[in-house]
Design an enzyme around this catalytic site. Structure first.
Site: not given
Ligand code: FES
Length: 145
Positions: A33, A35, A103
């Site tokens: 993702c 992040d 997450c």
């Molecule tokens: Fe990547 Fe939530 S979508 S940490």
């Protein structure tokens, strides 16, 4: 979809920022993702976590779980902090939607990475702490929810 606690920690995240000269800093990301989360720990001579701050470049659930995770580790010993799982963080937030469970792993791994950094800097071994991965998405398929 999100609990009130998740919304609260997303909109008013606790402990955002950096700690200068932190005892340990941990950064982990999820390549899937994109992040990234960084956690700073201030640990005293008795191995108690006196302060904890975070920076998250990520989704709302990642922000809320990092915020709650920092609240949970403050005041704990390094061994108590090591036992804080992503499930404990989710429970403290009254749950996350299933697609957002991954997450919460960022927060758990970032704490482990910061503890690892602390151990390296102080030349100690923290029993039960494994070398953290920089990218947690490698593990995701193995997670069983
Ligand atoms: Fe990547 Fe939530 S979508 S940490």
């Amino acid at each position: 979809m999100y609990s009130e606690k998740v919304m609260d920690h997303f909109q008013n995240p606790r402990n955002v920022g950096e700690i200068e000269d932190a005892s340990g800093v941990g950064t982990v990301g999820n390549a899937k993702c994109g992040d990234i989360m960084r956690i700073y720990l201030d640990i005293d001579d008795d191995q108690i976590i006196r302060d904890c701050k975070f920076k998250t470049f990520g989704c709302g659930a990642a922000v809320a779980t990092s915020s709650m995770a920092t609240e949970l580790v403050k005041g704990k010993s390094i061994y108590e902090a090591l036992k804080i799982t992503n499930k404990a963080v989710m429970e403290a937030l009254d749950g996350l939607p299933p697609v957002k469970v991954h997450c919460s792993l960022l927060a758990e791994e970032a704490i482990h990475a910061a503890l690892w950094d602390y151990a390296q800097k102080h030349d100690i071994t923290i029993e039960g702490l494994e070398k953290p991965k920089a990218d947690i998405s490698e593990d995701e398929e193995e997670e069983d929810y």
